[in-house]
Design a protein around this motif. Structure first.
Motif, PDB file in Angstrom:
ATOM      1  N   ALA A 177       1.021  -0.899   0.115  1.00 12.58           N
ATOM      2  CA  ALA A 177      -0.422   0.066  -0.257  1.00 12.58           C
ATOM      3  C   ALA A 177       0.900   0.972   0.224  1.00 12.58           C
ATOM      4  O   ALA A 177       0.963   2.364  -0.709  1.00 12.58           O
ATOM      5  CB  ALA A 177      -1.275  -0.179   1.297  1.00 12.58           C
ATOM      6  N   GLY A 178       1.923   1.226   0.678  1.00 14.66           N
ATOM      7  CA  GLY A 178       3.196   2.353   0.502  1.00 14.66           C
ATOM      8  C   GLY A 178       3.645   2.976  -0.972  1.00 14.66           C
ATOM      9  O   GLY A 178       3.746   3.789  -0.753  1.00 14.66           O
ATOM     10  N   ALA A 179       3.359   1.692  -1.451  1.00  8.53           N
ATOM     11  CA  ALA A 179       3.790   1.836  -2.989  1.00  8.53           C
ATOM     12  C   ALA A 179       2.579   2.611  -4.334  1.00  8.53           C
ATOM     13  O   ALA A 179       3.041   3.360  -5.154  1.00  8.53           O
ATOM     14  CB  ALA A 179       5.069   0.923  -3.353  1.00  8.53           C
ATOM     15  N   LEU A 180       1.589   2.866  -3.059  1.00  7.68           N
ATOM     16  CA  LEU A 180       0.830   3.649  -4.029  1.00  7.68           C
ATOM     17  C   LEU A 180      -0.040   4.443  -3.452  1.00  7.68           C
ATOM     18  O   LEU A 180      -0.986   4.910  -4.422  1.00  7.68           O
ATOM     19  CB  LEU A 180      -0.896   2.348  -3.769  1.00  7.68           C
ATOM     20  N   ARG A 181       0.733   5.364  -2.517  1.00  4.46           N
ATOM     21  CA  ARG A 181      -0.443   6.517  -2.765  1.00  4.46           C
ATOM     22  C   ARG A 181       0.242   7.330  -2.797  1.00  4.46           C
ATOM     23  O   ARG A 181      -1.093   8.091  -3.948  1.00  4.46           O
ATOM     24  CB  ARG A 181       0.843   6.733  -1.364  1.00  4.46           C
ATOM     25  N   LYS A 182       1.807   7.502  -4.349  1.00  4.54           N
ATOM     26  CA  LYS A 182       1.364   8.409  -5.210  1.00  4.54           C
ATOM     27  C   LYS A 182       0.289   8.432  -6.049  1.00  4.54           C
ATOM     28  O   LYS A 182       0.387   9.198  -7.245  1.00  4.54           O
ATOM     29  CB  LYS A 182       3.024   8.700  -5.530  1.00  4.54           C
ATOM     30  N   PHE A 183      -0.220   7.153  -6.265  1.00  3.52           N
ATOM     31  CA  PHE A 183      -0.954   7.181  -7.193  1.00  3.52           C
ATOM     32  C   PHE A 183      -2.379   7.139  -7.058  1.00  3.52           C
ATOM     33  O   PHE A 183      -3.020   7.452  -7.727  1.00  3.52           O
ATOM     34  CB  PHE A 183      -0.209   5.870  -8.109  1.00  3.52           C
ATOM     35  N   LEU A 184      -2.307   6.476  -5.998  1.00  2.00           N
ATOM     36  CA  LEU A 184      -4.215   6.080  -5.163  1.00  2.00           C
ATOM     37  C   LEU A 184      -4.562   7.012  -4.834  1.00  2.00           C
ATOM     38  O   LEU A 184      -5.210   6.923  -4.262  1.00  2.00           O
ATOM     39  CB  LEU A 184      -4.258   4.502  -5.510  1.00  2.00           C
TER      40      LEU A 184
END
Length: 740
Positions: A177-184
């Motif tokens: 989930a941490g890697a998705l912050r910028k996108f989602l």
């Protein structure tokens, strides 16, 4: 914490006052998204307490309670799940009570001063309590593997192996989930519609006379409206839930001639449900969530539903495709060629398929609807990837190349006040989770080491495209089919490896998006990210452990558990999980969708190619004719995923839910906008809350004491919709009437 992080923290502290001052807002500084603008406040108080003793005490208390209760009832024939709304209501008076009685004195702990009672119970504390519970409302999926081994396959894995399996499948998704912050999370147009309902619920519970605006004067307060609708929903649910179940699915067309099998198949509640009217809120919101899902997405669901249920299924069934008339028109059961039930015990030896016995007993068959939905599911997966690449690819590349927060809305600017979670926190968690996954799978022989890599790769590949679809449309294409399919070809005949691979490939993806949704709620409600991180992680670790301990306790103390004799602990959902392990693991897809041992359903694999091709012409047409607005609203991932929950979902869930969606998401939004903007999401939260509390009351106060409402026309002993032949086969080679 290293020096870089300390410097970063100091920088945030120095900028806090300046940024807080700079974020003085006027009425026009708001979200560009209408649904967000009418639901989420465009102001914030960074001094509002949230990381408090009250929050941790109540959050962990409710996490423990919910984890035990939901796992306990998960294994019963009649399942009850205590959800988000119930905990939000019950924790509110507890928080206010603690704010009144706890001492306000300052205490020293590791050189830091803190108070058990920093002031009034705040909405941020409340949201964090709810988030700790929402992470764990669903029981840990991997617990079913432990139960499967012990009850159905009569094997034993040490407690540590099961615990590592459960923990890693739940927590690895959090790391992603941490890697998705910028996108989602940061982009304004990634709205996550379901979080708006939750935010509306919390705002209504904390609104008071001092926070009302001029627009609110003279109108019913949100809190009063919420309580009235909740009370009405609570009282009304006694009728479909206990007194008058027939109104939950009125199959009035079938009543014309209930002995006519074709009419029953087309119009019965357990058939295609044409004309069925449902007055049961739990059925209306089962999949569609009509007050939450955007109208354009509901249109796509409607089109997909009609194509599959009202076009493809009748065509396949009444032309006798795959000899489907030997079986019911809508069923998740497995059959022999003559229409009788397929008995897996006839072909399994030690939990594995015996090929000679399989050939002797006969191939496994399913009804045409079940087979076609697999094909549509295959198409939905490839359509999701292609759609996201075509429609969102340029934006994703730009965000991948740059870490700048471009085109931020007011909520992203407000969140700049709080220190972000360092990437290395998420990275370290992922590395630890991956390492423990290898230990669990290899040491305890759940599946080979390379399968861990492959399952993680599938989950990570699909997490962003599936997340974009969910963030925009409130619909989530699942990965359970593709994961079972892949490992079923690579490790045929190994059911435990199959369900383990599915869990790592599917649940890691699902958990990543669940955590991301909660992070978006924190973004809307201005929860400091580091506090949110700790609350999610700690509550998940506790909940997983309690889930597993509860299941093992029941297995050791309940005689004949997961059998009819063990009623009410019959493990209905776990049996479905077991059936999937047979279909995809023991029998394996080569004998179902391939060309081995008289497999029939190979054509459905064309769904992969069809799904990849479908979005292309519509994307091209939308660019060629930019003024044709409806072309941009065609969303093939949602359209193809429309029937992904069938079964167990039934067709009338969709038709009635979409009708309610037409009223709220289209008519009221267009012609009664003031009412819709104030009460729409609040109505959804209140109806859900009333049904949840009423369902719990009916179960604990009545049904658990064997209290039953008298039998009458509206509460019959047989088919509740008075259309019993909806589940019959058209060809009666097998005696369906005596079986059903």
């Amino acid at each position: 914490m290293d020096k870089a992080d300390l410097d970063n923290e100091k920088t945030y502290d120095e900028k806090r006052d300046a940024e807080s001052h700079a974020l003085e807002l006027n009425e026009e500084d708001d979200s560009p998204i209408e649904e967000v603008r009418v639901t989420i406040s465009n102001t914030d108080d960074p001094q509002m307490p949230c990381n408090t003793f009250r929050m941790w005490f109540l959050g962990l208390l409710w996490t423990a309670i919910i984890s035990f209760v939901n796992q306990f009832f998960y294994m019963r024939q009649t399942q009850i799940s205590i959800g988000y709304a119930v905990v939000a209501l019950l924790s509110l008076p507890m928080g206010h009570f603690m704010a009144r009685v706890l001492p306000t004195s300052q205490f020293k702990f590791f050189g830091r001063s803190f108070s058990l009672n920093p002031g009034p119970f705040s909405i941020k504390e409340h949201v964090l309590i709810g988030t700790m519970v929402s992470c764990n409302t669903s029981t840990a999926y991997a617990v079913d593997i432990v139960v499967l081994q012990k009850i159905f396959y009569h094997s034993h894995t040490p407690f540590l192996g099961g615990l590592l399996l459960v923990l890693t499948t739940q927590v690895t998704g959090f790391a992603l989930a941490g890697a998705l912050r910028k996108f989602l999370i940061r982009p304004a147009h990634m709205i996550w519609p379901s979080t708006l309902v939750t935010a509306s619920l919390f705002r209504s519970l904390h609104v008071n006379s001092t926070t009302e605006t001029e627009e609110d004067r003279g109108r019913m307060t949100r809190m009063k409206y919420f309580l009235l609708v909740t009370l009405g929903s609570f009282i009304y649910y006694f009728f479909p839930g206990f007194i008058f179940p027939t109104i939950g699915y009125i199959a009035w067309i079938c009543w014309i001639n209930p002995d006519n099998i074709i009419l029953a198949q087309l119009t019965g509640a357990n058939g295609l449900g044409i004309g069925v009217i449902a007055f049961d809120w739990s059925a209306l919101v089962y999949y569609v969530q009509p007050l939450v899902t955007p109208w354009f997405a509901q249109i796509n669901i409607l089109v997909g539903f009609i194509l599959v249920v009202y076009v493809m299924v009748p065509w396949a069934y009444y032309t006798n495709l795959w000899e489907s008339q030997n079986y019911p028109i809508l069923s998740a059961e497995l059959f022999r060629t003559n229409g009788s039930y397929w008995d897996k015990d006839k072909v399994l030896v030690g939990g594995h398929l015996d090929p000679e016995k399989y050939l002797e007993y006969g191939p496994m068959r399913m009804d045409s609807f079940f087979a076609l939905t697999y094909g549509v599911g295959f198409a939905g997966l490839t359509a999701t990837v292609v759609h996201v690449v075509l429609y969102n690819g340029r934006e994703l590349v730009q965000r991948w190349k740059s870490a700048r927060l471009e085109n931020e809305d007011i909520h992203s600017r407000l969140m700049r006040v709080y220190p972000e979670v360092p990437d290395w926190w998420y990275g370290s968690l992922f590395v630890i989770s991956l390492g423990l996954s290898f230990v669990a799978c290899v040491v305890y022989e759940y599946m080979p080491w390379w399968a861990v890599f492959l399952a993680m790769a599938i989950s990570m590949f699909f997490v962003l495209p599936v997340g974009i679809v969910q963030a925009v449309t409130n619909q989530q294409p699942g990965l359970n089919i593709i994961t079972e399919y892949v490992i079923g070809y690579m490790l045929p005949g190994d059911p435990i490896a199959n369900v383990t691979f599915k869990t790592y490939g599917y649940i890691v993806n699902l958990q990543a998006l669940t955590f991301t949704s909660d992070l978006k709620l924190g973004h809307y409600m201005k929860i400091p990210p580091r506090i949110m991180f700790m609350a999610q992680l700690i509550s998940t670790l506790i909940a997983c452990t309690i889930n597993l301990l509860t299941a093992l306790w029941l297995l050791d103390t309940r005689p004949n558990i997961c059998t009819p004799e063990g009623k009410p602990f019959t493990c209905r959902s776990t049996k479905t999980f077991y059936s999937a392990s047979i279909i995809w693991g023991a029998v394996a897809p080569a004998r179902v969708f391939g060309n081995k041992d008289d497999a029939w359903y190979a054509p459905v694999q064309w769904g992969f190619i069809v799904g990849a091709l479908l979005p292309i012409p519509f994307w091209y047409a939308s660019r060629k004719f930019p003024n044709v607005g409806w072309l941009k609203l065609v969303h093939w991932p949602v359209l193809l995923a429309a029937t992904s929950n069938m079964p167990p979902a039934l067709p009338y869930f969709y038709t009635n839910g979409l009708f309610v969606g037409f009223i709220f998401a289209f008519v009221l939004r267009r012609y009664r906008y003031n009412w819709w903007s104030r009460y729409n999401y609040l109505t959804s939260a209140a109806m859900d809350t009333g049904v949840a509390i009423s369902g719990l009351f009916i179960f604990f106060a009545l049904q658990s004491w064997e209290a039953k409402f008298p039998v009458w026309w509206g509460n019959p002993e047989g088919a509740v919709d008075h259309c019993p032949k909806a589940g019959f086969a058209l060809k009666n080679e097998f005696d369906w009437e005596s079986e059903l």
